[in-house]
Enzyme design. Sequence first.
Site, short mmCIF file in Angstrom:
data_model
loop_
_atom_site.label_atom_id
_atom_site.label_comp_id
_atom_site.label_asym_id
_atom_site.label_seq_id
_atom_site.Cartn_x
_atom_site.Cartn_y
_atom_site.Cartn_z
N GLU A 87 0.85 -1.19 0.00
CA GLU A 87 0.00 0.00 0.00
C GLU A 87 0.88 1.23 0.00
O GLU A 87 1.91 1.28 0.67
CB GLU A 87 -0.92 0.03 1.22
CG GLU A 87 -1.62 1.39 1.33
CD GLU A 87 -2.93 1.39 2.06
OE1 GLU A 87 -3.12 0.50 2.89
OE2 GLU A 87 -3.75 2.29 1.80
N CYS A 116 -6.86 1.42 2.13
CA CYS A 116 -7.71 2.61 2.13
C CYS A 116 -7.37 3.54 0.96
O CYS A 116 -8.18 4.37 0.56
CB CYS A 116 -7.55 3.36 3.43
SG CYS A 116 -8.12 2.41 4.84
N ASN A 158 -12.30 -2.55 -0.49
CA ASN A 158 -11.31 -2.86 0.55
C ASN A 158 -12.01 -3.13 1.86
O ASN A 158 -12.53 -4.23 2.07
CB ASN A 158 -10.32 -1.69 0.67
CG ASN A 158 -9.34 -1.86 1.82
OD1 ASN A 158 -8.79 -2.95 1.98
ND2 ASN A 158 -9.13 -0.84 2.62
N GLU A 159 -12.08 -2.13 2.73
CA GLU A 159 -12.73 -2.33 4.04
C GLU A 159 -14.11 -1.68 4.00
O GLU A 159 -14.31 -0.62 4.58
CB GLU A 159 -11.88 -1.73 5.14
CG GLU A 159 -10.67 -2.56 5.48
CD GLU A 159 -9.85 -1.98 6.62
OE1 GLU A 159 -10.06 -0.81 6.99
OE2 GLU A 159 -8.99 -2.71 7.13
O1 AHR Z 1 -2.65 -1.16 6.20
C1 AHR Z 1 -3.10 0.10 6.56
C2 AHR Z 1 -4.59 0.24 6.42
O2 AHR Z 1 -5.24 -0.59 7.33
C3 AHR Z 1 -5.17 -0.16 5.11
O3 AHR Z 1 -5.13 0.85 4.20
C4 AHR Z 1 -6.58 -0.49 5.44
O4 AHR Z 1 -7.12 -1.44 4.58
C5 AHR Z 1 -6.55 -0.88 6.88
O5 AHR Z 1 -7.42 -0.15 7.63
#
Ligand code: AHR
Length: 652
Positions: free
Chosen positions: A44, A238, A369-370
């Site tokens: 990321e 994120c 993602n989340e």
């Molecule tokens: O890994 C950091 C963050 O943690 C990522 O962007 C997200 O998916 C999670 O909340």
Amino acid sequence: MSKNCFTVFLLFSVLIARGQRVLTVQADEKKFEISPTMWGVFFEDINFAADGGLYAEMIKNRSFEFPTPMMGWHEVRSSYQKGRYVVVNRSDGSANEKYLDIIINRADGDYKIINDGFRGIAVRKNEKYAFSILAQSIKGDIKLKLNVLNARGQIIAEAKVPAFQKEWQSYKTSFITSDTTQNGRFQLTFEGSGEINIDMVSLFPYDTWKGRPGGLRKDIVEKIAALKPGFIRFPGGCIVEGKDLANRYQWKNTVGNTVDRRLIMNRWNKEFTNRPAPDYYQSFGLGFFEYFLLAEDLGAAPLPILNCGMACQFNSGEVVALGELDPYIQDALDLIEFANGDISTKWGSLRNQMGHPVKFNLQYLGIGNEQWEPQYIERYAIFEKTLLTKYPYLKIVSGAGPYPQGDYFDYAWKELRKLNPSLIDEHYYKPPAWFFENVNRYDNYPRKGPKVFAGEYAAHSKEGAVPESRNNWESALAEAAFMTGLERNADIVRMCSYAPLLAHVDAWQWRPDLIWFDNLKTMTTPNYLVQKMYSTNRGTHTLSITEDGKNISGQNGLFSSAVADTIEKTIIIKIVNNSSKTQILSVQLKGSPETSGEMQWQTIASDDLSAFNQLNELDKIIVHTSFKKIVKNICDWSVPAYSFTIGKIATK
Ligand code: AHR
């Protein structure tokens, strides 16, 4: 030996025998096939992982496209009369609207602009660096002198661009440095008088990963490559969602010529008030093409994650109306074409133009993602239907939200089971105790339906990404124990990745992270060593390893799993000792495997659970290797207090 000594010896042997624990590996019964994608990496763009990190560009804000166009730059001149700049905005809607217009009134080289790099410009002595710039001469005869300055302002490299033409064009030159600096700066001195426009000021080391011009930092990629990752999930996290939809990650803005890639603010720029990073933007010099290429280089399956029509629910929570989802789905379809399409197709042809006629063999695609609650399921379902209709071979990865249990999690699994994702992505950032307590998490998961992708996990000594959380030995040990449970359940857990992968020591927002770096060096963490020990000892099939007929998952602090590798012909045992005492083991291989040679034992141990490595102290936590004879398929071995050990024996 005297009679007395012999008696003591006997007594000692009996005592040892009493304390010895017998671990039985059923070597002739392969239980589950382990996916080649079992252990991978999650990249990321957080902690300056891309710009200022993996992407080897050394000039920050090279194209003056930051909203504060001179961020990262400053002028040096003795008076305004000698020279000045104006930021010009073409206002044509293009990705690269801004450039610098510089007027020089005196020919004495008194007008300079300096770039501070990403927390400094760092170069190594006697190495070669490649400079490039877009420029057009408006009037006069300006020449450009380039210098790397060390932290004391001394010149340690020099090159020149002697003349500029009337049309915009690219100019390139190179230099070799006379010294090393960690915290240098890059200076452009304008000599002569006249007016010149400049843009895309760029500086790269020659020695990039695979020597690619404008490529990736070799030392960082080498650390990732050493993990032999089965997959690479990118570009987040994120970062995919964006704080709002306007700032979501859009892969189409990250391919083609770098000058045409539209910069946006990195969403971690303002996320944490305790770790602000006002200069964190995404130039997308590292974009989707480069991610696919990296996956190919590493022999890892690419796993891109796309925005599902929802911005981060911790931030704006903005969603696109269901009736307006088509462009998002089209982005997904086009991405598959970019990766796997024939070069006669629109997006396959772009891949070809970028130098890769061969398909990237994209098999996995993550949608969202989340995300949580019905707004995610509704949108996910539309994506899934369209994508699987056109590409039935695709393995779609959906997500169970940000938490490893609770209402969002239960709802997601319940609803996603009614659909057809191949994998469901679970995330857990939890204290070490949680990892020890949850080693059996997957033992009773339903075996039918979607498989598990443990897509983001890390033991945080303090809950959340607060600065106190370190990559200490306790966290790594907890992860090692938890991973015995992941491995034991390899039939249902098919992909796993620690998170996040990378962090710049001077520019991080989130800690802990797997690999740390500054502008010259990289550092592995205890967590990295654990990941590497698993991923380079993956095996092809699980074996049962038991004590008194039971899985070893915490009895007196011991955790264990075992695998066979039918390709390399080995049996591999992983053992975590989370107790304060050395444990004396007798490892017995049942089923008469034909073993050969000595058993190799690799161990990481530290009594100090709070120990962690630092760039100037890399050897606090390291791996030790020893060998021991195996007799009649029995190997006696002691695992030290607070240790992670891998035992490996060749079979015929
Ligand atoms: O890994 C950091 C963050 O943690 C990522 O962007 C997200 O998916 C999670 O909340």
